[in-house]
Enzyme design. Structure first.
Site, PDB file in Angstrom:
ATOM      1  CD1 TRP A  87       4.720   0.295  -4.039  1.00  0.00           C
ATOM      2  CD2 TRP A  87       5.248   1.459  -6.468  1.00  0.00           C
ATOM      3  NE1 TRP A  87       4.933   2.063  -3.810  1.00  0.00           N
ATOM      4  CE2 TRP A  87       5.378   2.897  -5.525  1.00  0.00           C
ATOM      5  CE3 TRP A  87       5.524   2.308  -7.151  1.00  0.00           C
ATOM      6  CZ2 TRP A  87       5.996   3.920  -5.914  1.00  0.00           C
ATOM      7  CZ3 TRP A  87       5.840   3.565  -7.693  1.00  0.00           C
ATOM      8  CH2 TRP A  87       5.887   4.299  -6.671  1.00  0.00           C
ATOM      9  CD  GLU A  97      -3.082  -0.794   2.309  1.00  0.00           C
ATOM     10  OE1 GLU A  97      -2.930  -0.208   3.230  1.00  0.00           O
ATOM     11  OE2 GLU A  97      -3.840  -2.150   2.537  1.00  0.00           O
ATOM     12  CB  SER A 147       9.009  -3.653   4.858  1.00  0.00           C
ATOM     13  OG  SER A 147      10.155  -3.268   3.774  1.00  0.00           O
ATOM     14  CD  GLU A 178       8.415 -11.619  -5.513  1.00  0.00           C
ATOM     15  OE1 GLU A 178       7.831 -11.109  -6.373  1.00  0.00           O
ATOM     16  OE2 GLU A 178       8.752 -11.753  -4.261  1.00  0.00           O
ATOM     17  CG  ASP A 236       8.683 -19.317   1.626  1.00  0.00           C
ATOM     18  OD1 ASP A 236       8.585 -20.244   2.442  1.00  0.00           O
ATOM     19  OD2 ASP A 236       9.575 -18.554   2.090  1.00  0.00           O
ATOM     20  N   GLY A 268      32.957   3.091 -20.310  1.00  0.00           N
ATOM     21  CA  GLY A 268      33.335   4.122 -19.829  1.00  0.00           C
ATOM     22  C   GLY A 268      32.093   4.981 -20.301  1.00  0.00           C
TER      23      GLY A 268
END
Lengths: 449, 257
Positions: free
Chosen positions: A216, A187, A192, A426, A303, A402
């Site tokens: 997201w 949200e 997290s 994730e 998982d 470069g």
């Protein structure tokens, strides 16, 4: 009276030759029903028993050998990435257009929705095979690969916790036509902190009224349905493991409003949006598992999907290494190819170390879950490492190029922009470390030293 | 008991209890014959076309160890054409055959994944790369005494023969071959499809029959000996000239003109 009909009995119809060079997906269901039972095992048995179809290898136990079939999948994905994705990746990155044509081709070839069980018309491939395919696609473009992958992420909750009707309805339709789906947990105010999400679902009769906002959400603008995690318990002291419920929400329902496409730093071909849910009526039959199971389902899904995210990051790292190696053998400085200068050669060596390690970690974490074991420890290690590796390799690739590396005509600056999200989505790099340390310490406490 | 009406191209048979059916009569005989066509596609495992070929230091051949191999792209084109014939219901069965070492089976599997029904592997040990010799199709036709159409860029069926457009140096040539025939594929014949994931899985169940050359009474003793393999000479730098006159003068000097 003579009655004439034009009825051609089915099976005797003359079908005109296909205009497209790609086979249409009607061939999927029949063969999979026969072979899926064996094919899913084929991968595991090979990995654990070191038996391949070509030659038996040495001891029992570890094997790094792929089966012939796995090699063919890998070849297909590799060919697809190089011939279909790479030529258009830069264009999609510049415009941010959703890569429908690529998704359609990939879907037709069976490269999408690989985890759907054979009973619902899918390939029933394990996570290991899925990771292999993902890495190859990611080599081409992670923006496009994420669009593929978000589908898998959204299907895992249904595969894990859906009942037979839900699986038939929501997984079956994915193999019949090209449909996209999304996984909605994050949200605007909680990423997290999954336990801190505020989207609420209140039970009313045999429906739930859903209110809240997700952010997201990959494939958000084009998804046919969303997996939504919402809080169903009003009790602030209720533990996270019981306070949330997972719902399947159809895009078409009233109150579901996808926001605008977010313009991100990288993976621009992928569509990420905010989704608003306003008094959406979700029937009780769309609850995954039971009320209160949501958190466990969401974590269980990770998982299975963290290894594939790690595989995607490995794809970036490999691409960065290949591009940098190629360039270093073309560019000359101070009388030699830059590859012959140790400073550059050592950078390439570091990148190679990271690529190989990422891949091995990804494979181990995928293999663990395919064996039916809990792989949280390995999955977090793989994701944490691969994300960091992708970023370092991409940055070094730009460095080796470069001034040219900084320029959009060369592919490496895109890699650097695409790699950053690997350390964030994730489960951020920090969250992974939290998980790893917790697992480690929990195990240590059980060991008597 | 019920009348049978011939409406030119089709016949409808009506009966009280049976299913209505429409049968194409006039072209049935040809259709039947065409649908019985079996297509044998030779597929060869060669060094991948993207790999840089290197000559062995002892000039005895080309480096093949550890080098990526895959199906010859022209064999892919031939396979694609066979699959298209089958989709048009002109061919009934596609058989992929490969003569080569054990790894040739991978190539046959790829052919099976593309749509072949079964495979035949004739085990032949020794080198197996494509020499671009352009002999196999022609030799096969000669040995079988069948007509051949090589460098095909278009194949269409017409009644009981095939019309083949061939790519030749001067342009395009159209030939008519009766069946059975040998056809070799040119680049422009088609664009091969990808083998889909489900088809790769399906291919596992298809049979590959294994044979040795001796099973067919064929003597493999080579009648050619490769004496040496060399890199082509390194390209020399050219010379720049200022005018046409100078160009002509230089050409005359070198004896070319």
């Amino acid at each position: 009276m003579i009655i004439m009909t034009n009825l051609l009995s089915p099976g005797k119809c003359y079908t005109p030759p296909r205009a497209r060079p790609f086979l249409v997906r009607q061939t999927v269901s029949a063969p999979c029903e026969q072979t899926a039972a064996t094919c899913a095992h084929q991968g595991h048995r090979t990995q654990s028993a070191a038996a391949t179809t070509s030659e038996p290898s040495g001891g029992r136990g570890y094997s790094f050998e792929l089966t012939d079939e796995q090699r063919e999948y890998q070849d297909l994905a590799r060919k697809f990435a190089r011939e279909e994705i790479i030529p258009v990746a830069s264009q999609y990155d510049k415009t941010g257009e959703y890569p429908f044509p690529i998704l359609k081709k990939g879907w037709e070839l069976g490269l999408m929705n690989t985890h759907i069980p054979a009973d619902y018309g899918g390939m029933g491939l394990g996570i290991f095979d899925g990771c292999m395919i993902t890495e190859e696609l990611a080599y081409g473009c992670t923006g496009i690969q994420t669009a593929f992958e978000a589908n898998n992420l959204a299907q895992v909750p249904v595969i894990l916790a859906g009942n037979a009707e839900q699986k038939k309805k929501y997984l079956g339709r994915m193999t019949e036509e090209l449909l996209l789906c999304s996984y909605g947990v994050t949200e605007p105010c909680a990423g997290s902190d999954v336990a801190g999400i505020k989207t609420k679902a209140v039970k009313k009769g045999d429906e739930y009224i859903l209110n809240g906002q997700k952010m997201w959400i990959t494939n958000g603008g084009h998804a046919n349905r969303y997996f939504v995690l919402a809080r169903t318990s009003d009790d602030p002291n209720m533990p996270a493991g019981k306070a949330f419920t997972g719902f399947i929400v159809d895009r078409e329902w009233e109150g579901v409003t996808p926001g605008k496409k977010e313009w991100n730093m990288g993976q621009r071909a992928s569509d990420t949006r905010g989704i608003t849910f306003e008094d959406v009526r979700v029937p009780a039959e769309n609850v995954l598992g039971t009320e209160g199971m949501g958190f466990k389902i969401a974590m269980g899904a990770f998982d299975k999907t963290r290894p594939t995210v790690a595989a995607g990051a490995t794809g970036i790292a490999q691409r960065a290494l290949d591009e940098a190696t190629k360039y270093s053998l073309e560019r000359k400085t101070m009388g030699k190819y830059i590859a012959e200068h140790q400073a550059v050669a050592f950078m390439l060596a570091e990148m190679a170390i990271m690529v190989e390690t990422s891949r091995l970690l990804t494979q181990r974490s995928a293999w663990e879950i395919d064996q039916g074991r809990r792989n949280t420890y390995f999955a977090s290690i793989a994701k944490a490492y691969a994300g960091d590796a992708a970023n370092k390799c991409a940055t070094d690739a730009v460095q080796i190029h470069g001034g040219n590396g900084f320029n959009s005509d060369y592919p490496v600056e895109k890699l650097m922009r695409d790699a950053k999200i690997c350390q964030i989505y994730e489960g951020t790099a920090q969250i992974q470390r939290l998980i790893i340390s917790r697992e480690l310490l929990a195990k240590a406490k059980q060991t008597q030293w | 008991m019920w009348p049978i009406f011939d409406y030119g191209r089709f016949v409808s048979i009506i009966s009280s209890s049976d299913v209505y059916g429409v049968v194409w009569m006039r072209s049935l005989a040809q259709l039947h014959k065409m649908a019985n066509l079996r297509v044998l596609v030779g597929v060869k495992r060669v060094i991948d076309y993207a790999v840089k070929i290197r000559v062995k230091p002892d000039n005895s051949g080309v480096v093949t160890d550890g080098v990526k191999h895959s199906m010859n792209p022209f064999c892919e084109i031939a396979m694609e054409e066979a699959v298209r014939l089958k989709e048009k219901k002109l061919a009934k069965e596609i058989i992929a055959v490969s003569c080569g070492p054990a790894q040739a089976q991978e190539t046959i599997r790829t052919a099976l994944a593309m749509g072949a029904d079964r495979g035949i592997h004739v085990e032949v040990t020794g080198k197996s790369i494509d020499g671009d010799n352009n002999q196999t199709g022609q030799m096969t036709a000669a040995l079988l005494d069948w007509p051949q159409a090589t460098f095909a860029s278009e194949v269409t069926k017409e009644n009981d023969h095939l019309k083949v457009v061939r790519e030749i140096d001067g342009g395009l040539e159209t030939v008519k071959v009766t069946l059975p025939a040998v056809i070799t594929a040119d680049l422009r014949l088609n664009e091969p499809r990808y083998a889909t994931l489900p088809n790769i899985m399906k291919a596992k169940k298809k049979k590959i029959a294994k044979h040795k050359a001796a099973d067919f009474g064929v003597d493999l003793t080579p009648t050619l000996e490769v004496v040496g393999v060399e890199d082509p000479p390194v390209r020399q730098a050219g010379q720049k000239v200022e005018s046409t006159e100078e160009l002509v003068a230089k050409l005359k000097d070198s004896g070319v003109v």
